[in-house]
Write a protein that holds these residues in place. Sequence first.
Motif, PDB file in Angstrom:
ATOM      1  N   TYR A  15       0.837  -1.205   0.000  1.00 34.36           N
ATOM      2  CA  TYR A  15       0.000   0.000   0.000  1.00 34.36           C
ATOM      3  C   TYR A  15       0.872   1.254   0.000  1.00 34.36           C
ATOM      4  N   GLY A  16       1.931   1.236   0.813  1.00 35.19           N
ATOM      5  CA  GLY A  16       2.847   2.368   0.855  1.00 35.19           C
ATOM      6  C   GLY A  16       3.528   2.599  -0.478  1.00 35.19           C
ATOM      7  N   PHE A  17       3.877   1.503  -1.166  1.00 31.35           N
ATOM      8  CA  PHE A  17       4.511   1.621  -2.484  1.00 31.35           C
ATOM      9  C   PHE A  17       3.557   2.265  -3.485  1.00 31.35           C
ATOM     10  N   ILE A  18       2.290   1.832  -3.463  1.00 32.77           N
ATOM     11  CA  ILE A  18       1.297   2.371  -4.399  1.00 32.77           C
ATOM     12  C   ILE A  18       1.073   3.865  -4.160  1.00 32.77           C
ATOM     13  N   THR A  19       0.904   4.256  -2.889  1.00 30.60           N
ATOM     14  CA  THR A  19       0.664   5.679  -2.600  1.00 30.60           C
ATOM     15  C   THR A  19       1.906   6.514  -2.896  1.00 30.60           C
ATOM     16  N   SER A  20       3.081   5.944  -2.707  1.00 27.71           N
ATOM     17  CA  SER A  20       4.310   6.681  -3.012  1.00 27.71           C
ATOM     18  C   SER A  20       4.442   6.928  -4.515  1.00 27.71           C
ATOM     19  N   ALA A  42      -6.330  23.711   2.540  1.00 27.06           N
ATOM     20  CA  ALA A  42      -6.687  22.309   2.754  1.00 27.06           C
ATOM     21  C   ALA A  42      -6.324  21.907   4.172  1.00 27.06           C
ATOM     22  N   VAL A  43      -7.292  21.316   4.863  1.00 28.95           N
ATOM     23  CA  VAL A  43      -7.078  20.801   6.218  1.00 28.95           C
ATOM     24  C   VAL A  43      -7.230  19.281   6.165  1.00 28.95           C
ATOM     25  N   GLY A  44      -6.251  18.567   6.683  1.00 30.01           N
ATOM     26  CA  GLY A  44      -6.341  17.109   6.629  1.00 30.01           C
ATOM     27  C   GLY A  44      -5.341  16.456   7.543  1.00 30.01           C
ATOM     28  N   ASN A  45      -5.119  15.172   7.316  1.00 30.18           N
ATOM     29  CA  ASN A  45      -4.194  14.414   8.152  1.00 30.18           C
ATOM     30  C   ASN A  45      -3.556  13.296   7.343  1.00 30.18           C
ATOM     31  N   LEU A  46      -2.598  12.629   7.929  1.00 31.51           N
ATOM     32  CA  LEU A  46      -2.014  11.446   7.311  1.00 31.51           C
ATOM     33  C   LEU A  46      -2.690  10.175   7.791  1.00 31.51           C
ATOM     34  N   SER A  47      -3.340  10.250   8.939  1.00 29.55           N
ATOM     35  CA  SER A  47      -3.933   9.059   9.543  1.00 29.55           C
ATOM     36  C   SER A  47      -5.432   9.012   9.307  1.00 29.55           C
ATOM     37  N   VAL A  48      -6.034   7.904   9.698  1.00 26.02           N
ATOM     38  CA  VAL A  48      -7.469   7.703   9.531  1.00 26.02           C
ATOM     39  C   VAL A  48      -8.200   8.236  10.748  1.00 26.02           C
ATOM     40  N   GLY A 178       4.749  12.274   3.382  1.00 22.92           N
ATOM     41  CA  GLY A 178       3.697  13.150   2.875  1.00 22.92           C
ATOM     42  C   GLY A 178       3.585  14.438   3.671  1.00 22.92           C
ATOM     43  N   ALA A 179       4.089  14.417   4.896  1.00 29.95           N
ATOM     44  CA  ALA A 179       4.028  15.618   5.739  1.00 29.95           C
ATOM     45  C   ALA A 179       4.803  16.784   5.151  1.00 29.95           C
ATOM     46  N   LYS A 180       5.708  16.516   4.209  1.00 29.68           N
ATOM     47  CA  LYS A 180       6.498  17.596   3.618  1.00 29.68           C
ATOM     48  C   LYS A 180       5.633  18.572   2.830  1.00 29.68           C
ATOM     49  N   ARG A 181       4.413  18.147   2.446  1.00 25.83           N
ATOM     50  CA  ARG A 181       3.529  19.050   1.695  1.00 25.83           C
ATOM     51  C   ARG A 181       2.877  20.098   2.593  1.00 25.83           C
TER      52      ARG A 181
END
Length: 345
Positions: A15-20, A42-48, A178-181
């Motif tokens: 899953y990590g490979f696909i999202t990367s 945009a307000v969001g998160n990396l987690s569910v 992804g946090a770098k964005r």
Amino acid sequence: MNVLRKILFPFSILYGFITSIRNFLFDKGILKSYSFDIPVIAVGNLSVGGTGKTPQIEYLIRLLSPKYKIATLSRGYKRQSEGFVLADANANAAILGDEPFQFYQKFPNIQVAVDANRKNGIEQLLSQSEKPEVILLDDAFQHRKVKAGFYILLTAYGDIYAQDFILPTGNLRESRSGAKRADVVVVTKCPPNLSEAEQLSIKNKLKLAKNQELYFSFIAYDNCIYSENSKIEISEIKEEKKLLLAGIAKPESFFSYLKNPDDVCLTYPDHHHFSENDIREIIIKAQDSIIITTEKDYVRLKGSVPNGQLFYLPIQSSFLSSPETSGDQFDKTIKNYVGASTGNS
């Protein structure tokens, strides 16, 4: 981490490979992102789930709506409608989803829209006769088809993304990189007395870039509960027997703020659709005592439970001060971005 999640670790790698790969294609422009000529935050998160996106969006509405025409755009999770919907007098939680309907009821002077296709949603908002001047994208950190002008990444205290894993082993929707964005990272749901030493410890774990700002926030609960026509101070009912009900991610702090040993607590999944059996169970277990729920659950329960019995507890996001940042600095950062983007700095 339970045993099943450990067993599923190979799927996390996949899953990590696909999202990367997906993020790489957007970063290189192979997959196209669309930007717009107005400020888009945009307000969001990396987690569910469970990081406090709704109170953060409401904070931005309160901050910006006195000066700008604001629109919120959400997916409308679990709504019973499709495509683009702009809230009007006929709107309800089923049409919009619970959180957008909450925005609509609390902030009647803003535009509230839902569309799973954020690009189309923004285009539809900009085609209205009353165009918004600022658009707030709710839960859109992974929606790369739209390139927002400013990104706010939320991560919950005690469950920060730097110490998590990608689904299904952990709760991350994409890699920590992804946090770098993000332009700003907010550690939410902190204890109000979080020490400067612990703030520094979290900062070191997150390892942000020099251009990224870090803030710490906590959930501030109201001193009163509210029904459609009345309010009661919590001090008056704290020791009374009551039914507490929450259909949100991580409801522990909600219960602990209100609970006494005689209370009945009912927990449902996040964004739960209350069936007739659920309503019947709630009324039976409450008997004649008051029912207190969250704002998000209230918009779904209203009309199904007697108004004089059903109350909700409002919350707001508040910022902690640290040696480097404060709520005032956060406000200034947001206003500077919006002002510069509108030519009204």
